[in-house]
Structure formats: C-alpha cells, structure tokens
Design an enzyme around this catalytic site. Structure first.
Site, PDB file in Angstrom:
ATOM      1  NE  ARG A  61      -3.042   0.265   3.180  1.00 29.18           N
ATOM      2  CZ  ARG A  61      -2.516   0.647   4.356  1.00 29.18           C
ATOM      3  NH1 ARG A  61      -2.067   1.865   4.517  1.00 29.18           N
ATOM      4  NH2 ARG A  61      -2.479  -0.201   5.358  1.00 29.18           N
ATOM      5  CG  ASP A 186      -6.897  15.744 -15.107  1.00 28.96           C
ATOM      6  OD1 ASP A 186      -6.325  15.173 -16.056  1.00 28.96           O
ATOM      7  OD2 ASP A 186      -7.856  15.235 -14.478  1.00 28.96           O
ATOM      8  CE  LYS A 211     -10.953   8.056 -18.818  1.00 31.75           C
ATOM      9  NZ  LYS A 211     -10.769   8.330 -17.443  1.00 31.75           N
TER      10      LYS A 211
HETATM   11  C1  3LM Z   1     -14.715  10.257 -18.845  1.00 37.26           C
HETATM   12  N1  3LM Z   1     -13.059  10.474 -17.156  1.00 37.26           N
HETATM   13  O1  3LM Z   1     -15.349   9.549 -19.606  1.00 37.26           O
HETATM   14  P1  3LM Z   1     -10.633   7.600 -13.339  1.00 37.26           P
HETATM   15  N2  3LM Z   1      -9.547  13.331 -14.992  1.00 37.26           N
HETATM   16  C2  3LM Z   1     -10.099  13.360 -16.220  1.00 37.26           C
HETATM   17  C3  3LM Z   1     -10.978  12.351 -16.611  1.00 37.26           C
HETATM   18  O2  3LM Z   1     -11.503  12.399 -17.822  1.00 37.26           O
HETATM   19  C4  3LM Z   1     -11.295  11.307 -15.698  1.00 37.26           C
HETATM   20  C5  3LM Z   1     -10.697  11.315 -14.431  1.00 37.26           C
HETATM   21  C6  3LM Z   1      -9.819  12.338 -14.109  1.00 37.26           C
HETATM   22  C7  3LM Z   1     -14.065   9.698 -17.636  1.00 37.26           C
HETATM   23  C8  3LM Z   1     -14.458   8.551 -17.017  1.00 37.26           C
HETATM   24  S1  3LM Z   1     -17.117   8.754 -16.633  1.00 37.26           S
HETATM   25  C9  3LM Z   1     -17.981   7.775 -15.510  1.00 37.26           C
HETATM   26  C10 3LM Z   1     -15.724   7.825 -17.162  1.00 37.26           C
HETATM   27  C11 3LM Z   1      -9.771  14.484 -17.140  1.00 37.26           C
HETATM   28  C12 3LM Z   1     -12.250  10.218 -16.043  1.00 37.26           C
HETATM   29  C13 3LM Z   1     -10.955  10.243 -13.432  1.00 37.26           C
HETATM   30  O3  3LM Z   1     -10.843   7.608 -11.862  1.00 37.26           O
HETATM   31  O4  3LM Z   1      -9.428   6.807 -13.748  1.00 37.26           O
HETATM   32  O5  3LM Z   1     -11.875   7.279 -14.114  1.00 37.26           O
HETATM   33  O6  3LM Z   1     -10.202   9.112 -13.762  1.00 37.26           O
HETATM   34  O7  3LM Z   1     -14.535  11.479 -19.065  1.00 37.26           O
END
Ligand code: 3LM
Length: 406
Positions: A61, A186, A211
């Site tokens: 962790r 981000d 992504k």
């Molecule tokens: C989406 N986005 O479809 P995870 N920062 C950005 C993001 O686009 C996202 C996160 C952080 C999407 C997820 S929507 C239910 C699906 C710019 C996520 C968060 O925790 O790895 O999903 O990242 O836009």
C-alpha cells in the site's frame, strides 16, 4: 565506452526508463511483483524501514517494486522528480487534495472539469467546510480576483473535459505562485507526449491512466507527479492513511506495456482527430466543432504555443441541439457509445446526461457544457472507416427533419 550526454527521447524513456535487465536475471521485460508484503532481515531492518531511515519496500500500500518502476517512468516522461501511481484517476485527485488542504483552506478550480472531479470539489470538499471557488481560467487574470492567502490549490484541466477549453499554464502558475498556492494540472487529455505542465510552471500533474497511458480500455488507474517532497507527502498522507487507493501491480504492468506505444498511438489519435474535426466542420448538420487543431478554434494560438499537437479529443454540437445529438449517437455503428477516452476504439458520449451529469443544468449552462454537446474520442481504427461511419450517422440525422433544424 562514453555515454551520450544528449537526453533520451520520449519513446526511449517510455520503453527503457529505470530498468536494467542485468539486475533481473537478464529478463527483457520487467518482472511483476505481486507480493503484498516484504520480509525484514531482522527486527532492526524492519524498524528502520518504518522509521524512514532506510530505503526499501515493506508493504504494497506504500510502495512496491513494479509500481516504483512505473512511477519512475511517468516522472521521466513528465520531467518530474518523482511520481506516485494510484488505483484510479479519482484516487490520485483525492489523495492529492487530502494531503494539501486543512480546515480554513481555500481551493480555486476552473469552471470546466471532469464530472466526478467537479462533484468531489464542489460537493465532497464542501462537506468539510473547504471553500471552493469556480473561475473561468481562460482569462488568467480572473484568478487574481479570487486568490487569497488561504488559497492552497489552483486546479484545472487543459484541454478541459468535455468542452476542450484551454488554460494558459504558465500565466496561471505565475499568478497562483504570488500567493504560494500549488498549481495542479490534470494532463489526462494531452498526455506527457503532447504537453508538460511542470515545464510551464505547474507544481503537480494528475493523470487518469485509465485513458491514453494505459491506452487499451482494459484497466482503471491514476497517477500524480511532481517534486520528490510533495510526492512523498501524498504517498504517506493522502495515499497510505487517507484513501488507500493503491494500484494493482497487474495494472502497473499493463500501463508499462501501454506506455511503450504511447508516442505511436498519440500520433495516430491526433491524425485521426484532425481528419474527423475537418469533416465535421465542413458538414452542414454541424453547428460548431471544438478542437484545438482547427484554425477556427478560439484558443488556437494558445494550443500552438502550449501543446506539441492538439490531441485526440473533440466536442461538437449539431444543428437541432440535444435531440439531434442523441439521434446521432444512436446512429453510429463502428464508433462505440461509451464514456472514457483514449482507447483504440472511437468513442462518443453525451456529457450532459453522462460524464457531466453531476453538474446541475444551471451549472452546465454557466460552465459552457451545453445540452447538445457530443464528445468524441478519436480511435485507432482505419481512418476512412471512422469517417464513413460518422458521415453515415450524420446523414441519418438529416432525414425529413433537416428543414426544421437548419
Ligand atoms: C470520462 N473520465 O469519460 P478515473 N480526470 C479526467 C478524466 O476524464 C477522468 C478522471 C480524471 C471519464 C471517465 S465517466 C464515468 C468515465 C480528465 C475520467 C478520473 O478515476 O481513472 O476514471 O479518472 O470522461
């Protein structure tokens, strides 16, 4: 034999950084360490590791050799001193915020953020009395009006999810630093291949590794990179004790596999996105296309200055708004209807009812996320096939209703 003094290129770092086969039985590909715990030579060794006076892994962790390698690679790609990987992008975001805020702290956020980030900041942190102020950071000077001595974090995405708005990283960082606030960017949409916020003055960079970094739509993961001191604090406070949002070594292995082709994939995502954006802009059914690679894009000059290439994401609106947008989404067939982005498959979704449904309708209107907006993530399929499917779906929208909507 003298070693080159030239710094290694992006793809070389993505493939080789931090790994020497000679240290691992000459295995070309790094071994994966699934061990949750690590043994101590003796009681003193264990105590020293816990006290932080000796380096080493003792529980996964906190750190793990496979995660450590990925962290070094991501740091090298972003030009950071150190990195930390997490179970999700939201895990990276929440671990970072919990580390750098305290009662009375204030946060400034850009008006347009991914829906769950927006919900965490506006509803989540608000429950703990943290003042979070949304500002349109397309005009960096707006930050001066809300920045106070209590501002700990200025947070934004560029390009922003979903409407592609850009923020001038250098200018916003300069203003934020006059009050000692940390600038957190981000960089999920751009990836380190297309944009390096730290080189422009930001303090920390967040990624949803779900992504482009993973790149294959088969895992959920996150990362934060920055100074060694900040990253160590996030590891020991936000990650170890406050979220426990640790990444699986299996995901780390898949992300390292993905990183090896990040440069190749991004070049292709961008190539497809440009062709798609041009086609959409010329199509009579399309009201507006937001893609930073189009000369018509209001922040085209900033995109040229700040990004190596304009990326693989875009947003557009059809004449006929939300109704027509939904009809279009229902008409694609090769292109997939799904949230997430940066996958080999071209994806479309409707932010107002999907990724950004945490915003109230008023907030969406105020923050530039119109009800008719469609988001598209350009995939890696044969470009002619993507174009054919999108054109067919647009034509299906025309029908007898065209006269009413054009
Ligand atoms: C989406 N986005 O479809 P995870 N920062 C950005 C993001 O686009 C996202 C996160 C952080 C999407 C997820 S929507 C239910 C699906 C710019 C996520 C968060 O925790 O790895 O999903 O990242 O836009």
């Amino acid at each position: 034999m003298s070693k080159s003094t030239r710094s290694r290129g992006f793809a070389t770092r993505a493939i080789h950084e931090g790994y020497d086969p000679a240290d691992h039985d000459y295995a070309l590909v790094p071994p994966v360490h699934f061990s949750s715990t690590f043994t101590f030579e003796d009681a003193q060794h264990g105590g020293d590791l816990f006290a932080g006076v000796r380096d080493g892994h003792f529980y996964s962790r906190i750190s793990n050799p496979t995660l450590d390698l990925l962290e070094r690679r991501l740091a090298a790609l972003e030009g950071a001193e150190a990195g930390l990987v997490t179970a999700s992008g939201m895990g990276a975001i929440t671990a970072t915020f919990w580390t750098f805020i305290e009662p009375g702290a204030e946060v400034v956020m850009d008006e347009t953020l991914y829906g769950c980030t927006f919900a965490f900041l506006r509803s989540g942190l608000a429950k703990f009395g943290i003042k979070v102020t949304p500002v349109d950071l397309r005009e960096p000077e707006n930050l001066e009006k809300v920045l106070t001595d209590q501002t700990r974090i200025v947070y934004f995405e560029t390009p922003a999810n979903p409407n592609m708005r850009l923020v001038d990283i250098a200018r916003v960082s300069e203003i934020a630093h006059t009050k000692g606030a940390r600038v957190i960017v981000d960089n999920t949409y751009a990836t380190p291949y297309l944009q390096n916020p730290l080189a422009l003055g930001a303090d920390l960079v967040i990624h949803s590794a779900t992504k482009y970094l993973g790149g294959h739509g088969d895992l959920v993961a996150g990362a934060v990179v920055g100074s060694a001191e900040d990253i160590q604090r996030i590891r020991l406070e936000g990650l170890k004790d406050m979220t426990g949002a640790v990444m699986s070594p299996f995901s780390a292995m898949l992300i390292m596999r993905g990183l090896k082709t990040l440069e190749l994939r991004m070049d292709r995502h961008v190539k497809a996105a440009k062709v798609i954006a041009d086609m959409l802009e010329a199509h009579p059914m399309v009201e507006r296309v937001s893609y930073p690679g189009l000369e018509s894009y209001p922040q085209y000059a900033l995109a040229q200055a700040q990004m190596a290439q304009p990326g693989g994401m875009m947003a557009f609106e059809l004449k006929g708004g939300m109704l027509m947008g939904r009809k279009f989404i229902d008409s694609v067939s090769l292109v997939q209807r799904a949230v997430s982005l940066g996958d080999p498959e071209t994806l479309v979704q409707h932010p107002a009812t999907m990724t950004h449904s945490a915003y109230t309708p008023e907030e969406r209107a105020r923050h530039g996320i119109s009800d008719g907006l469609i988001r598209l993530s350009a995939g890696l399929e044969t470009i002619e096939d993507i174009l054919e499917d999108l054109t067919r779906a647009l034509d299906a929208c025309k029908g007898p209703r065209l006269s009413q909507v054009s």
